[in-house]
Design a protein around this motif. Structure first.
Motif, PDB file in Angstrom:
ATOM      1  N   ARG A 191       0.841  -1.192   0.000  1.00 39.89           N
ATOM      2  CA  ARG A 191       0.000   0.000   0.000  1.00 39.89           C
ATOM      3  C   ARG A 191       0.881   1.249   0.000  1.00 39.89           C
ATOM      4  NH1 ARG A 191      -2.906  -3.637  -0.577  1.00 39.89           N
ATOM      5  NH2 ARG A 191      -4.986  -4.050   0.304  1.00 39.89           N
ATOM      6  N   ASN A 192       0.490   2.237  -0.822  1.00 44.79           N
ATOM      7  CA  ASN A 192       1.198   3.516  -0.851  1.00 44.79           C
ATOM      8  C   ASN A 192       2.703   3.329  -1.050  1.00 44.79           C
ATOM      9  OD1 ASN A 192      -1.258   4.924  -0.349  1.00 44.79           O
ATOM     10  ND2 ASN A 192      -1.026   4.491   1.840  1.00 44.79           N
ATOM     11  N   ASN A 193       3.024   2.431  -1.979  1.00 44.12           N
ATOM     12  CA  ASN A 193       4.423   2.184  -2.351  1.00 44.12           C
ATOM     13  C   ASN A 193       5.287   1.650  -1.214  1.00 44.12           C
ATOM     14  OD1 ASN A 193       4.146   3.028  -5.077  1.00 44.12           O
ATOM     15  ND2 ASN A 193       4.192   5.168  -4.393  1.00 44.12           N
ATOM     16  N   GLU A 194       4.658   0.946  -0.285  1.00 40.20           N
ATOM     17  CA  GLU A 194       5.444   0.292   0.755  1.00 40.20           C
ATOM     18  C   GLU A 194       4.763  -1.012   1.176  1.00 40.20           C
ATOM     19  OE1 GLU A 194       5.770   2.922   4.058  1.00 40.20           O
ATOM     20  OE2 GLU A 194       3.687   2.659   4.687  1.00 40.20           O
ATOM     21  N   HIS A 195       5.554  -1.900   1.773  1.00 42.51           N
ATOM     22  CA  HIS A 195       5.057  -3.188   2.222  1.00 42.51           C
ATOM     23  C   HIS A 195       4.634  -3.075   3.685  1.00 42.51           C
ATOM     24  CE1 HIS A 195       6.369  -5.178  -1.440  1.00 42.51           C
ATOM     25  NE2 HIS A 195       7.538  -4.545  -1.329  1.00 42.51           N
ATOM     26  N   VAL A 196       3.346  -3.274   3.924  1.00 49.56           N
ATOM     27  CA  VAL A 196       2.793  -3.173   5.280  1.00 49.56           C
ATOM     28  C   VAL A 196       2.734  -4.569   5.888  1.00 49.56           C
ATOM     29  CG1 VAL A 196       0.815  -2.450   6.668  1.00 49.56           C
ATOM     30  CG2 VAL A 196       1.435  -1.166   4.593  1.00 49.56           C
ATOM     31  N   LYS A 197       3.377  -4.748   7.020  1.00 50.99           N
ATOM     32  CA  LYS A 197       3.458  -6.070   7.651  1.00 50.99           C
ATOM     33  C   LYS A 197       2.100  -6.500   8.195  1.00 50.99           C
ATOM     34  CE  LYS A 197       6.016  -8.601  11.254  1.00 50.99           C
ATOM     35  NZ  LYS A 197       6.567  -9.638  10.382  1.00 50.99           N
ATOM     36  N   VAL A 198       1.711  -7.747   7.889  1.00 50.69           N
ATOM     37  CA  VAL A 198       0.503  -8.343   8.458  1.00 50.69           C
ATOM     38  C   VAL A 198       0.876  -8.972   9.795  1.00 50.69           C
ATOM     39  CG1 VAL A 198      -1.281 -10.095   8.147  1.00 50.69           C
ATOM     40  CG2 VAL A 198      -0.444  -8.800   6.173  1.00 50.69           C
ATOM     41  N   PRO A 199       0.205  -8.624  10.879  1.00 50.84           N
ATOM     42  CA  PRO A 199       0.555  -9.204  12.188  1.00 50.84           C
ATOM     43  C   PRO A 199       0.464 -10.726  12.165  1.00 50.84           C
ATOM     44  CG  PRO A 199      -0.939  -7.352  12.465  1.00 50.84           C
ATOM     45  CD  PRO A 199      -0.887  -7.634  10.996  1.00 50.84           C
ATOM     46  N   GLN A 200       1.426 -11.366  12.775  1.00 46.80           N
ATOM     47  CA  GLN A 200       1.480 -12.827  12.860  1.00 46.80           C
ATOM     48  C   GLN A 200       1.289 -13.210  14.331  1.00 46.80           C
ATOM     49  OE1 GLN A 200       2.161 -14.690   9.717  1.00 46.80           O
ATOM     50  NE2 GLN A 200       1.601 -12.612   9.056  1.00 46.80           N
ATOM     51  N   VAL A 201       0.077 -13.533  14.706  1.00 47.41           N
ATOM     52  CA  VAL A 201      -0.238 -13.700  16.131  1.00 47.41           C
ATOM     53  C   VAL A 201      -0.674 -15.138  16.463  1.00 47.41           C
ATOM     54  CG1 VAL A 201      -0.847 -11.274  16.394  1.00 47.41           C
ATOM     55  CG2 VAL A 201      -2.628 -12.909  15.746  1.00 47.41           C
ATOM     56  N   GLY A 202      -0.491 -16.065  15.519  1.00 44.72           N
ATOM     57  CA  GLY A 202      -0.812 -17.464  15.785  1.00 44.72           C
ATOM     58  C   GLY A 202       0.343 -18.175  16.474  1.00 44.72           C
ATOM     59  N   ASN A 203       0.407 -19.494  16.291  1.00 47.72           N
ATOM     60  CA  ASN A 203       1.496 -20.256  16.905  1.00 47.72           C
ATOM     61  C   ASN A 203       1.840 -21.462  16.041  1.00 47.72           C
ATOM     62  OD1 ASN A 203      -0.660 -21.995  17.394  1.00 47.72           O
ATOM     63  ND2 ASN A 203       0.013 -22.525  19.465  1.00 47.72           N
ATOM     64  N   VAL A 204       2.720 -22.316  16.557  1.00 51.14           N
ATOM     65  CA  VAL A 204       3.073 -23.579  15.915  1.00 51.14           C
ATOM     66  C   VAL A 204       2.726 -24.702  16.875  1.00 51.14           C
ATOM     67  CG1 VAL A 204       4.952 -25.018  15.011  1.00 51.14           C
ATOM     68  CG2 VAL A 204       4.936 -22.565  14.545  1.00 51.14           C
ATOM     69  N   VAL A 205       2.101 -25.755  16.342  1.00 50.81           N
ATOM     70  CA  VAL A 205       1.787 -26.950  17.129  1.00 50.81           C
ATOM     71  C   VAL A 205       2.503 -28.129  16.478  1.00 50.81           C
ATOM     72  CG1 VAL A 205      -0.014 -28.531  17.922  1.00 50.81           C
ATOM     73  CG2 VAL A 205      -0.441 -26.054  17.887  1.00 50.81           C
ATOM     74  N   ILE A 206       3.341 -28.802  17.259  1.00 49.99           N
ATOM     75  CA  ILE A 206       4.087 -29.967  16.778  1.00 49.99           C
ATOM     76  C   ILE A 206       3.613 -31.170  17.568  1.00 49.99           C
ATOM     77  CG2 ILE A 206       6.368 -31.012  16.546  1.00 49.99           C
ATOM     78  CD1 ILE A 206       7.496 -28.146  16.338  1.00 49.99           C
ATOM     79  N   GLU A 207       3.081 -32.170  16.878  1.00 53.12           N
ATOM     80  CA  GLU A 207       2.543 -33.345  17.563  1.00 53.12           C
ATOM     81  C   GLU A 207       3.657 -34.344  17.894  1.00 53.12           C
ATOM     82  OE1 GLU A 207      -0.674 -34.740  15.096  1.00 53.12           O
ATOM     83  OE2 GLU A 207      -2.019 -33.159  15.802  1.00 53.12           O
ATOM     84  N   ASP A 208       3.284 -35.489  18.458  1.00 53.49           N
ATOM     85  CA  ASP A 208       4.241 -36.469  18.979  1.00 53.49           C
ATOM     86  C   ASP A 208       5.130 -37.070  17.893  1.00 53.49           C
ATOM     87  OD1 ASP A 208       2.867 -36.041  21.334  1.00 53.49           O
ATOM     88  OD2 ASP A 208       1.858 -37.994  21.332  1.00 53.49           O
ATOM     89  N   ASN A 209       6.352 -37.452  18.313  1.00 54.30           N
ATOM     90  CA  ASN A 209       7.273 -38.258  17.496  1.00 54.30           C
ATOM     91  C   ASN A 209       7.708 -37.574  16.199  1.00 54.30           C
ATOM     92  OD1 ASN A 209       7.062 -40.553  19.328  1.00 54.30           O
ATOM     93  ND2 ASN A 209       5.016 -40.828  18.477  1.00 54.30           N
ATOM     94  N   ALA A 222      -0.563 -16.900  10.975  1.00 55.97           N
ATOM     95  CA  ALA A 222      -0.919 -15.482  11.054  1.00 55.97           C
ATOM     96  C   ALA A 222      -1.970 -15.263  12.140  1.00 55.97           C
ATOM     97  CB  ALA A 222      -1.437 -14.999   9.709  1.00 55.97           C
ATOM     98  N   LEU A 223      -2.965 -16.120  12.184  1.00 57.47           N
ATOM     99  CA  LEU A 223      -4.009 -16.063  13.215  1.00 57.47           C
ATOM    100  C   LEU A 223      -4.131 -17.409  13.932  1.00 57.47           C
ATOM    101  CD1 LEU A 223      -6.742 -14.023  11.323  1.00 57.47           C
ATOM    102  CD2 LEU A 223      -5.237 -13.199  13.142  1.00 57.47           C
ATOM    103  N   GLY A 224      -4.251 -18.501  13.194  1.00 55.98           N
ATOM    104  CA  GLY A 224      -4.362 -19.813  13.804  1.00 55.98           C
ATOM    105  C   GLY A 224      -3.007 -20.462  14.006  1.00 55.98           C
ATOM    106  N   SER A 225      -2.976 -21.791  13.840  1.00 49.53           N
ATOM    107  CA  SER A 225      -1.754 -22.552  14.093  1.00 49.53           C
ATOM    108  C   SER A 225      -1.170 -23.119  12.807  1.00 49.53           C
ATOM    109  CB  SER A 225      -2.052 -23.718  15.043  1.00 49.53           C
ATOM    110  OG  SER A 225      -2.498 -23.264  16.298  1.00 49.53           O
ATOM    111  N   THR A 226       0.148 -23.128  12.728  1.00 52.09           N
ATOM    112  CA  THR A 226       0.861 -23.976  11.787  1.00 52.09           C
ATOM    113  C   THR A 226       1.008 -25.332  12.472  1.00 52.09           C
ATOM    114  OG1 THR A 226       2.074 -22.118  10.821  1.00 52.09           O
ATOM    115  CG2 THR A 226       3.012 -24.315  10.522  1.00 52.09           C
ATOM    116  N   LEU A 227       0.610 -26.409  11.802  1.00 51.10           N
ATOM    117  CA  LEU A 227       0.549 -27.730  12.437  1.00 51.10           C
ATOM    118  C   LEU A 227       1.494 -28.710  11.754  1.00 51.10           C
ATOM    119  CD1 LEU A 227      -0.842 -29.809  14.355  1.00 51.10           C
ATOM    120  CD2 LEU A 227      -2.490 -30.196  12.507  1.00 51.10           C
ATOM    121  N   ILE A 228       2.256 -29.436  12.583  1.00 51.56           N
ATOM    122  CA  ILE A 228       3.091 -30.533  12.094  1.00 51.56           C
ATOM    123  C   ILE A 228       2.570 -31.814  12.734  1.00 51.56           C
ATOM    124  CG2 ILE A 228       5.413 -31.435  11.822  1.00 51.56           C
ATOM    125  CD1 ILE A 228       5.027 -28.674  10.554  1.00 51.56           C
TER     126      ILE A 228
END
Length: 346
Positions: A191-209, A222-228
């Motif tokens: 926007r307006n010739n610049e890159h506006v950062k999108v807030p990243q307020v989610g988390n990472v969830v890593i399951e067993d093993n 960004a909002l929810g979880s990145t899941l492994i």
């Protein structure tokens, strides 16, 4: 841990053919380099030529696997699954290092940290406020654990791994040195010739093993979880973008990059240097072959290759056709010259 040949065979569930039952086995090695006192394995006929001159004391092979010119000094350990038996042998002969269960005085722990029993926390490890480390886990020297992190039982976090705030890690997870779990996802709006950062307020969830290789990065949602998903294995130098959902028992090989909001279903394989565009689904059990670029969904159970990736057989046919292109062009040029001569005669 030296043991006798018979003890090794019993441990691996193997039948002994030849050799000295009381011979001492002290380590494991590859078929091309194994020497006296070592056990090796042979699972591929391409390597049978190395048997004849080998000085190894034992070789693990499969039932029905034909081997000729076996040296007199070598015992064959015959079993149903030689690869698993060899893994057992390596684990027995080369046990993992055990760390004395203690918290190093140089470790930095917030007062509100919750700790289980039988932990190892190495020098200069940092654990933030309201984080919890469950029984039997190891946090090695210099590792950083942020705030509100939950780490399950029997995990191992190697030196200088970084785990950002709010990450949730299951049981029996291994995270190697230099891995960064939970950094901001790569999200911007122009926007307006610049890159506006999108807030990243989610988390990472890593399951067993799960095992995560050195210098791999997994971004927080960004909002929810990145899941492994449980049982997945991620190689070194892999990038997993924000909001990805990685299923169970997925394999990701080195230098793979997965953009944001992808769905990698159970048992999929992403081979080395493969690249996945955003919002793509890789179906259950699908294989993305090495150095492939995937821009659209991949159906379950299929194999794709190339950039842009397509069905493996189609891609291979195209590669073969391209290899014939110089000869084809040469032939076309000759035909054109013949046509020109015929036209002159007419």
């Amino acid at each position: 841990m030296p043991i006798t040949l018979k003890e090794l065979a019993d441990f691996c569930g193997a039948r002994i053919e030849g050799g000295d039952l009381s011979a001492i086995i002290h380590s494991a090695a590859e078929i091309t380099s194994a020497h006296h006192g070592q056990v090796t394995q042979l699972t591929n006929s391409r390597y049978t030529r190395h048997i004849k001159g080998s000085t190894a004391s034992a070789c693990i092979i499969a039932e029905g696997f034909v081997v000729e010119d076996v040296p007199d000094n070598m015992a064959l350990l015959i079993c149903a699954d030689p690869e698993i038996s060899f893994i057992k042998a390596v684990e027995l002969l080369h046990p993992a290092r055990n760390y004395t269960r203690q918290i190093a005085p140089q470790a930095v722990l917030d007062a509100a940290v919750s700790l289980g029993n039988q932990l190892y926390i190495g020098p200069y490890a940092v654990i933030g406020e309201n984080s919890r480390i469950d029984d039997g886990s190891e946090i090695h020297a210099g590792a950083y654990i942020g705030k509100n992190v939950k780490i399950g039982k029997n995990c191992r976090i190697y030196p200088y791994a970084v785990i950002y705030d709010d990450v949730v890690i299951g049981n029996n997870v291994i995270i190697h040195s230099g891995a960064i779990i939970g950094a901001d996802g790569f999200g911007y709006k122009f926007r307006n010739n610049e890159h506006v950062k999108v807030p990243q307020v989610g988390n990472v969830v890593i399951e067993d093993n799960v095992e995560i290789g050195a210098n791999t990065c997994i971004d927080r949602g960004a909002l929810g979880s990145t899941l492994i998903g449980a049982g997945s294995k991620i190689d070194n130098l892999v990038q997993i973008g924000h909001n990805n959902k990685v299923g169970k028992n997925v394999i990701m090989c080195g230098l793979t990059g997965v953009s944001g909001s992808c769905n990698i279903e159970d048992y999929a394989i992403l081979a080395g240097s493969s690249g996945i565009a955003d919002h793509v689904t890789i179906g259950r059990g699908a294989v993305v072959m090495a150095r492939s670029g995937v821009a659209g969904d991949v159906k379950a159970g299929t194999q794709v290759f190339g950039s842009p990736a397509k069905d493996k057989k189609t891609a291979y046919k195209e590669q073969i056709a391209l290899s014939k292109l110089p000869a084809l062009l040469k032939r076309v040029k000759m035909l054109e010259e013949k046509i020109q001569l015929l036209e002159k005669d007419i």
